[in-house]
Write a protein that holds these residues in place. Structure first.
Motif, PDB file in Angstrom:
ATOM      1  N   SER A  97      36.502  51.925  50.349  1.00 44.51           N
ATOM      2  CA  SER A  97      37.689  52.010  49.125  1.00 44.51           C
ATOM      3  C   SER A  97      37.104  50.768  48.440  1.00 44.51           C
ATOM      4  CB  SER A  97      38.594  52.101  49.792  1.00 44.51           C
ATOM      5  OG  SER A  97      38.811  51.273  50.284  1.00 44.51           O
ATOM      6  N   ILE A  98      37.264  51.040  46.563  1.00 41.34           N
ATOM      7  CA  ILE A  98      37.237  49.651  46.117  1.00 41.34           C
ATOM      8  C   ILE A  98      38.507  49.293  45.622  1.00 41.34           C
ATOM      9  CG2 ILE A  98      36.135  48.746  44.171  1.00 41.34           C
ATOM     10  CD1 ILE A  98      33.250  49.698  45.252  1.00 41.34           C
ATOM     11  N   GLY A  99      39.088  48.574  45.891  1.00 39.03           N
ATOM     12  CA  GLY A  99      40.167  49.104  44.907  1.00 39.03           C
ATOM     13  C   GLY A  99      40.372  48.496  43.300  1.00 39.03           C
ATOM     14  N   THR A 100      41.503  46.915  42.734  1.00 39.69           N
ATOM     15  CA  THR A 100      40.913  46.662  41.935  1.00 39.69           C
ATOM     16  C   THR A 100      39.980  45.533  41.796  1.00 39.69           C
ATOM     17  OG1 THR A 100      43.196  46.180  41.386  1.00 39.69           O
ATOM     18  CG2 THR A 100      42.426  44.542  40.261  1.00 39.69           C
ATOM     19  N   MET A 101      38.994  45.717  39.736  1.00 37.55           N
ATOM     20  CA  MET A 101      38.044  45.291  39.635  1.00 37.55           C
ATOM     21  C   MET A 101      38.301  44.706  38.692  1.00 37.55           C
ATOM     22  SD  MET A 101      34.816  48.102  40.616  1.00 37.55           S
ATOM     23  CE  MET A 101      33.702  46.921  41.044  1.00 37.55           C
ATOM     24  N   GLY A 102      37.538  43.256  38.274  1.00 34.10           N
ATOM     25  CA  GLY A 102      37.499  42.963  37.144  1.00 34.10           C
ATOM     26  C   GLY A 102      36.003  41.497  37.125  1.00 34.10           C
ATOM     27  N   TRP A 103      36.492  40.862  35.542  1.00 31.51           N
ATOM     28  CA  TRP A 103      35.771  40.745  35.049  1.00 31.51           C
ATOM     29  C   TRP A 103      36.107  39.306  34.639  1.00 31.51           C
ATOM     30  CZ3 TRP A 103      30.375  42.029  34.974  1.00 31.51           C
ATOM     31  CH2 TRP A 103      30.260  43.516  34.943  1.00 31.51           C
TER      32      TRP A 103
END
Length: 121
Positions: free
Chosen positions: A30-36
């Motif tokens: 799973s991939i949770g929170t992503m960000g830049w």
């Protein structure tokens, strides 16, 4: 092995736009929170925007009203649409993701290699 690969950086004039992409490759449960995040020369890395797995977004004040973060969970890809860019936006932009490789394993931080954004006339 999971990797994050950014693309879309470049040189743009003040007032211009760019769209950054971050694609996650490899096996992940799973991939949770992503960000830049971004880091300008001589400065610390700073948050630009984040997006949860269900699409809840958060923006740093510097990008509110100009930047839009989004993601396509089917493609394991995140985007950052940047409009009305100014020279203060010049930085290396990094992709981050909280990824769980196994259902019973921990969620770890992954980072991309960064993509340069330069705003200059």
């Amino acid at each position: 092995q999971v990797q994050l690969v950014e693309s879309g950086g470049g040189l743009v004039q003040p007032g211009g736009s760019l769209r950054l992409s971050c694609a996650a490759s490899g096996r992940a449960y799973s991939i949770g929170t992503m960000g830049w995040y971004r880091q300008a020369p001589g400065k610390q890395r700073e948050l630009v925007a984040t997006i949860t797995s269900v699409g809840t977004t958060n923006y740093a004040d510097s990008g509110k009203g100009r930047f839009t973060i989004s993601r396509d969970n089917a493609k394991n890809t995140m985007y950052l649409q940047m409009n009305n860019l100014n020279p203060e936006d010049t930085a290396v932009y990094y992709c981050n993701a909280r990824i769980k490789r196994l259902s019973f394993g921990p969620e770890n931080d992954y980072w991309g290699q960064g993509t340069q954004v330069t705003v200059s006339s």
